[in-house]
Design a protein around this motif. Sequence first.
Motif, short mmCIF file in Angstrom:
data_model
loop_
_atom_site.label_atom_id
_atom_site.label_comp_id
_atom_site.label_asym_id
_atom_site.label_seq_id
_atom_site.Cartn_x
_atom_site.Cartn_y
_atom_site.Cartn_z
N THR A 30 -3.18 9.20 -7.17
CA THR A 30 -3.33 8.19 -6.12
C THR A 30 -2.98 6.83 -6.70
O THR A 30 -3.43 6.48 -7.80
CB THR A 30 -4.78 8.16 -5.59
N THR A 32 -2.80 2.67 -5.59
CA THR A 32 -3.29 1.72 -4.58
C THR A 32 -2.88 0.30 -4.93
O THR A 32 -3.03 -0.14 -6.08
CB THR A 32 -4.83 1.80 -4.50
N CYS A 49 0.38 13.78 -3.82
CA CYS A 49 0.05 12.41 -4.23
C CYS A 49 -0.22 11.54 -3.01
O CYS A 49 0.27 11.80 -1.91
CB CYS A 49 1.20 11.81 -5.04
N THR A 50 -1.01 10.49 -3.22
CA THR A 50 -1.34 9.55 -2.16
C THR A 50 -0.92 8.15 -2.59
O THR A 50 -1.22 7.72 -3.70
CB THR A 50 -2.85 9.57 -1.85
N ASN A 52 -1.39 4.32 -1.39
CA ASN A 52 -2.21 3.47 -0.52
C ASN A 52 -1.80 2.01 -0.65
O ASN A 52 -1.80 1.46 -1.76
CB ASN A 52 -3.69 3.55 -0.94
N CYS A 69 2.74 14.83 0.16
CA CYS A 69 2.33 13.46 -0.19
C CYS A 69 1.97 12.68 1.07
O CYS A 69 2.43 13.00 2.17
CB CYS A 69 3.46 12.74 -0.92
#
Length: 83
Positions: A30, A32, A49-50, A52, A69
């Motif tokens: 992740t 961000t 996967c992320t 943000n 994702c």
Amino acid sequence: MMAVMPKGDKLAHRGTAEQLLAGDAFEDETWTGLDLSAADLGNKEFVNCTFNHLKLQKSRWKRARLEDCVFEDCDLTGLDPTL
């Protein structure tokens, strides 16, 4: 052959744009709040996967592989998956 960042080593390989740009393949990661405007993310592999709140304007993703994702509240203005 691409090296996958191990799941147990997540914290060592997330957090900065430099770490993301230096890696070849990522799984269950992740990211961000990064500014990846105009970044070349091509030839990378992302699995589960992320992303943000990323700034991905004009980023390039040629030959990138994304599987399962999620992009949440990312700025994708001018993103070109073919460059």
